[in-house]
Write an enzyme that holds these catalytic residues in place. Structure first.
Site, PDB file in Angstrom:
ATOM      1  N   LEU A  99       0.837  -1.190   0.000  1.00  0.00           N
ATOM      2  CA  LEU A  99       0.000   0.000   0.000  1.00  0.00           C
ATOM      3  C   LEU A  99       0.876   1.245   0.000  1.00  0.00           C
ATOM      4  O   LEU A  99       1.962   1.258   0.583  1.00  0.00           O
ATOM      5  CB  LEU A  99      -0.914   0.029   1.236  1.00  0.00           C
ATOM      6  CG  LEU A  99      -1.843  -1.172   1.456  1.00  0.00           C
ATOM      7  CD1 LEU A  99      -2.682  -0.950   2.721  1.00  0.00           C
ATOM      8  CD2 LEU A  99      -2.738  -1.412   0.257  1.00  0.00           C
ATOM      9  N   ASP A 100       0.379   2.315  -0.637  1.00  0.00           N
ATOM     10  CA  ASP A 100       1.047   3.606  -0.529  1.00  0.00           C
ATOM     11  C   ASP A 100       1.116   4.002   0.943  1.00  0.00           C
ATOM     12  O   ASP A 100       0.324   3.532   1.773  1.00  0.00           O
ATOM     13  CB  ASP A 100       0.254   4.684  -1.280  1.00  0.00           C
ATOM     14  CG  ASP A 100       0.233   4.450  -2.788  1.00  0.00           C
ATOM     15  OD1 ASP A 100       1.089   3.708  -3.272  1.00  0.00           O
ATOM     16  OD2 ASP A 100      -0.665   5.013  -3.446  1.00  0.00           O
ATOM     17  N   ARG A 101       2.028   4.910   1.237  1.00  0.00           N
ATOM     18  CA  ARG A 101       2.164   5.376   2.624  1.00  0.00           C
ATOM     19  C   ARG A 101       0.830   5.850   3.197  1.00  0.00           C
ATOM     20  O   ARG A 101       0.492   5.559   4.347  1.00  0.00           O
ATOM     21  CB  ARG A 101       3.183   6.525   2.688  1.00  0.00           C
ATOM     22  CG  ARG A 101       3.376   7.096   4.091  1.00  0.00           C
ATOM     23  CD  ARG A 101       4.296   8.289   4.074  1.00  0.00           C
ATOM     24  NE  ARG A 101       3.705   9.377   3.277  1.00  0.00           N
ATOM     25  CZ  ARG A 101       4.325  10.512   2.989  1.00  0.00           C
ATOM     26  NH1 ARG A 101       5.569  10.707   3.392  1.00  0.00           N
ATOM     27  NH2 ARG A 101       3.720  11.439   2.267  1.00  0.00           N
TER      28      ARG A 101
END
Length: 283
Positions: free
Chosen positions: A128-130
């Protein structure tokens, strides 16, 4: 980490390693020269005759990571000997980088393994993105991670978007390409890689909608970019939002996009059980 299996039939040890434990021939050959293969606690060769009731144990060594193990809160959704699933909060990186070597999910998972006495590694099957939050599925060793790659996982995300889709469901089929370096962003381009997202409206509230999104393909930033491309950008998205969605996000004090990895369905790589995991977080 150790993989264990109680034999219910007779046969050579190699047949159990490649059958019940689903090992590749390459991995089996790599392990057979040490004492990693054991039957009833004793090191054995791959041609050892296993009998019903024998306990087969495989010791899988993992390299010690270069980043430090840290104690931190983990929201565990599921765990067994092979996999671990956690809820990642927004604002947390999955893995350390050159710029940030602490405070990531990998650091906290390593700390959890240390506290619980597990000799396991960090192998994310989902990334997942940050600022995207929700379910992250982890394999505890490289062998399980390899098996998870072909488990046919179905991912469902929830997003709060700015805009009103005319229909209640649909499919976004828009190829995605990377912008020229040094940019890390993507954009819709006919010459890009095929990218498909299925979507469904869950709730409508004036100009805001809650959507369920299923990425058929897995391109970087796919869901964020596809929603923006279709005219309903995800609220809180600083890169792909519209001027109107950015203004509302700023007014609401949002610091991250409202995108949650909500649901994950997959076949367990060792047991064959069909698992359904659901995040406790909401958009």
């Amino acid at each position: 980490m150790e993989l264990s299996w109680t034999a219910t039939r007779a046969g050579r040890l190699s047949s159990f390693l490649m059958g019940e434990l689903k090992m590749s021939a390459g991995l089996m050959n790599k392990l057979k020269w040490g004492d990693s293969l054991r039957v009833n606690g004793m090191p054995q060769r791959t041609n050892y005759p296993v009998q019903p009731g024998d306990m087969i144990t495989v010791v899988l060594a993992e390299e010690t990571p270069e980043y430090p193990a840290e104690d931190g809160a983990l929201s565990i959704l599921y765990e067994d000997d092979a996999i671990l699933a956690v809820d990642k909060p927004a604002g947390m990186l999955i893995h350390p980088s050159r710029a940030k070597n602490t405070g990531t999910l990998a650091n906290f998972v390593a700390g959890y393994y240390r506290r619980t006495g597990q000799n396991c590694a960090f192998h994310p099957m989902t990334r997942l993105d940050r600022d995207t939050f929700g379910i992250v599925l982890l394999a505890k060793n490289a062998h399980i991670h390899s098996l998870l790659q072909s488990c046919g996982a179905k991912k469902i995300y929830h997003a709060l978007v700015y805009g009103e889709p005319k229909e209640d469901s649909g499919i976004i089929n828009a190829p995605i390409a990377r912008r020229p370096l040094p940019s890390l962003l993507r954009y819709v381009n006919p010459e890009g890689k095929p990218s498909v997202t299925e979507w469904q409206v869950l709730e409508r509230n004036e100009k805001l909608c809650k959507l369920a999104l299923r990425p058929v393909t897995g391109r970087t930033h796919q869901l964020r970019l596809h929603c923006a491309y279709m005219g309903f950008p995800i609220l809180g998205d600083p890169q792909y939002g519209s001027p109107e969605s950015r203004a509302l996000s700023e007014k609401l004090g949002l610091t991250h996009q409202l995108l949650c990895a909500k649901k994950l369905e997959f076949v367990h790589p060792m047991t064959g059980e069909y698992l359904t995991l659901e995040s406790g977080l909401e958009v």
